[in-house]
Design a protein around this motif. Structure first.
Motif, PDB file in Angstrom:
ATOM      1  N   THR A 147      -3.252  10.341   6.026  1.00 40.25           N
ATOM      2  CA  THR A 147      -4.628   9.856   6.124  1.00 40.25           C
ATOM      3  C   THR A 147      -5.543  10.840   6.823  1.00 40.25           C
ATOM      4  OG1 THR A 147      -4.110   8.679   8.157  1.00 40.25           O
ATOM      5  CG2 THR A 147      -3.904   7.452   6.093  1.00 40.25           C
ATOM      6  N   ARG A 199       0.619   7.599   2.446  1.00 33.78           N
ATOM      7  CA  ARG A 199      -0.025   8.888   2.224  1.00 33.78           C
ATOM      8  C   ARG A 199      -0.584   9.382   3.544  1.00 33.78           C
ATOM      9  NH1 ARG A 199      -5.279   6.903  -1.165  1.00 33.78           N
ATOM     10  NH2 ARG A 199      -3.794   5.675  -2.260  1.00 33.78           N
ATOM     11  N   ARG A 221     -10.563   1.982   0.374  1.00 34.60           N
ATOM     12  CA  ARG A 221     -10.676   2.980  -0.695  1.00 34.60           C
ATOM     13  C   ARG A 221      -9.634   2.753  -1.796  1.00 34.60           C
ATOM     14  NH1 ARG A 221     -14.210   6.962   0.151  1.00 34.60           N
ATOM     15  NH2 ARG A 221     -15.064   7.159   2.242  1.00 34.60           N
ATOM     16  N   THR A 222      -8.438   2.313  -1.415  1.00 31.33           N
ATOM     17  CA  THR A 222      -7.405   2.039  -2.406  1.00 31.33           C
ATOM     18  C   THR A 222      -7.797   0.865  -3.291  1.00 31.33           C
ATOM     19  OG1 THR A 222      -5.695   2.889  -0.921  1.00 31.33           O
ATOM     20  CG2 THR A 222      -4.965   1.482  -2.733  1.00 31.33           C
ATOM     21  N   MET A 252       0.851  -1.175   0.000  1.00 31.67           N
ATOM     22  CA  MET A 252       0.000   0.000   0.000  1.00 31.67           C
ATOM     23  C   MET A 252       0.895   1.237   0.000  1.00 31.67           C
ATOM     24  SD  MET A 252      -3.390   0.765   2.184  1.00 31.67           S
ATOM     25  CE  MET A 252      -2.722   0.460   3.759  1.00 31.67           C
ATOM     26  N   THR A 260      -8.520   3.364   4.518  1.00 34.67           N
ATOM     27  CA  THR A 260      -7.556   3.687   3.474  1.00 34.67           C
ATOM     28  C   THR A 260      -7.355   2.505   2.539  1.00 34.67           C
ATOM     29  OG1 THR A 260      -6.419   5.237   4.936  1.00 34.67           O
ATOM     30  CG2 THR A 260      -5.201   4.462   3.028  1.00 34.67           C
TER      31      THR A 260
END
Length: 59
Positions: A6, A4, A17-18, A1, A14
């Motif tokens: 959050t 980023r 959504r990814t 992953m 996260t």
């Protein structure tokens, strides 16, 4: 992953959504449905996307 910021969002959201974004990019609506099945099976949750353009919750 990917790393980023959050801004207070959980790691599970996260990840969900990814996976949802990747599924929709690769296979459109079918990819989104497949992503929901995968993330739901992993216990991460589901992303429901409303198709109403005037929805106050989505816009």
């Amino acid at each position: 992953m990917f790393r980023r910021k959050t801004s207070g969002v959980s790691a599970a959201e996260t990840a969900t959504r990814t996976v949802q974004a990747v599924g929709r990019t690769v296979a459109g609506e079918r990819g989104g449905k497949a992503a929901n099945k995968v993330t739901s099976a992993l216990g991460l949750g589901r992303i429901e996307i409303c198709d109403r353009p005037d929805c106050r919750d989505c816009n």
